[in-house]
Scaffold this active site. Structure first.
Site, PDB file in Angstrom:
ATOM      1  N   GLY A 131       0.843  -1.189   0.000  1.00  0.00           N
ATOM      2  CA  GLY A 131       0.000   0.000   0.000  1.00  0.00           C
ATOM      3  C   GLY A 131       0.877   1.238   0.000  1.00  0.00           C
ATOM      4  O   GLY A 131       2.021   1.204  -0.448  1.00  0.00           O
ATOM      5  N   CYS A 132       0.355   2.315   0.513  1.00  0.00           N
ATOM      6  CA  CYS A 132       1.101   3.573   0.546  1.00  0.00           C
ATOM      7  C   CYS A 132       2.434   3.377   1.259  1.00  0.00           C
ATOM      8  O   CYS A 132       2.478   2.869   2.380  1.00  0.00           O
ATOM      9  CB  CYS A 132       0.282   4.647   1.252  1.00  0.00           C
ATOM     10  SG  CYS A 132       1.166   6.199   1.481  1.00  0.00           S
ATOM     11  N   PHE A 133       3.509   3.787   0.619  1.00  0.00           N
ATOM     12  CA  PHE A 133       4.832   3.530   1.191  1.00  0.00           C
ATOM     13  C   PHE A 133       5.163   4.386   2.397  1.00  0.00           C
ATOM     14  O   PHE A 133       6.092   4.078   3.137  1.00  0.00           O
ATOM     15  CB  PHE A 133       5.950   3.597   0.159  1.00  0.00           C
ATOM     16  CG  PHE A 133       5.977   4.769  -0.784  1.00  0.00           C
ATOM     17  CD1 PHE A 133       5.540   6.034  -0.442  1.00  0.00           C
ATOM     18  CD2 PHE A 133       6.487   4.595  -2.062  1.00  0.00           C
ATOM     19  CE1 PHE A 133       5.594   7.096  -1.322  1.00  0.00           C
ATOM     20  CE2 PHE A 133       6.562   5.646  -2.959  1.00  0.00           C
ATOM     21  CZ  PHE A 133       6.111   6.906  -2.582  1.00  0.00           C
ATOM     22  N   TRP A 134       4.424   5.448   2.658  1.00  0.00           N
ATOM     23  CA  TRP A 134       4.701   6.281   3.829  1.00  0.00           C
ATOM     24  C   TRP A 134       4.633   5.450   5.109  1.00  0.00           C
ATOM     25  O   TRP A 134       5.523   5.479   5.940  1.00  0.00           O
ATOM     26  CB  TRP A 134       3.729   7.433   3.935  1.00  0.00           C
ATOM     27  CG  TRP A 134       3.829   8.456   2.852  1.00  0.00           C
ATOM     28  CD1 TRP A 134       4.849   8.648   1.962  1.00  0.00           C
ATOM     29  CD2 TRP A 134       2.846   9.446   2.552  1.00  0.00           C
ATOM     30  NE1 TRP A 134       4.556   9.701   1.133  1.00  0.00           N
ATOM     31  CE2 TRP A 134       3.332  10.207   1.468  1.00  0.00           C
ATOM     32  CE3 TRP A 134       1.595   9.750   3.090  1.00  0.00           C
ATOM     33  CZ2 TRP A 134       2.612  11.261   0.921  1.00  0.00           C
ATOM     34  CZ3 TRP A 134       0.890  10.803   2.543  1.00  0.00           C
ATOM     35  CH2 TRP A 134       1.391  11.554   1.477  1.00  0.00           C
TER      36      TRP A 134
END
Length: 180
Positions: A14-17
């Site tokens: 998912g979002c790499f953050w």
């Protein structure tokens, strides 16, 4: 730390953050980098990746000291942070760039990850859709994506906040009192 003790694995979740921040909490992880993996262009930027036409997945390169943490634990942590049955979606993020995947450069890592995925599948009725592929390419994301949640503690993240605390404790040093 010796160079031969350093290993690298790539996780798309998912979002790499959030994925980057999550793995940074683990003792033995010495470096993380948000980027784009296994696509069909050279040096993509965020806007291109978001179109879904580049084939890239938002991915985190995890460099770890194998004398402090092993791949098996990192895989367990990864599985705890994703929905392995969700295709092209994690949390509120949807699109092929948010798919899940484990990308490797070492064939031994492939074998460990395959075994872990086979074991994971026993606990789900739906099929596991986590890609397990050799790393084809990886490009670092733009600077503003690196360490995003350190810079913006209240920034968006699809991972539950308690997961960060859990990751920090998953491989904590044990004191002599703990060992007794």
């Amino acid at each position: 730390m010796k160079a031969q003790d350093l290993h690298i694995i790539y996780f798309a979740g998912g979002c790499f953050w959030g994925v980057e921040h999550y793995f940074k909490q683990v003792r033995g992880v010495v470096e993380t980098q948000a980027g784009y993996a296994n696509g069909n262009r050279t040096r993509p930027d965020y806007e291109e990746v978001c179109t879904g036409r580049t084939g890239f997945a938002e991915t985190v390169r995890v460099t770890f000291d194998a004398t402090q943490v092993d791949l098996d634990l990192l895989l367990q942590l990864y599985f705890k942070a994703i929905d392995p049955t969700s295709l092209n979606r994690q949390g509120g993020d949807a699109g092929s760039q948010y798919r899940t995947g484990i990308f490797f450069t070492d064939p031994q890592d492939e074998a460990k990850a395959r075994q872990a995925l086979d074991e994971l599948a026993k606990h789900y009725a739906d099929p596991i859709v986590v890609e397990l592929l050799p790393l084809k390419n990886f490009y670092a994301a733009e600077d503003y994506h690196q360490d995003y949640l350190d810079k913006h503690p209240d920034g968006y993240c699809h991972l539950r906040p308690e997961l960060f605390q859990w990751a920090a404790k998953a491989n904590a040093l044990r004191t002599e009192e703990d060992k007794a």
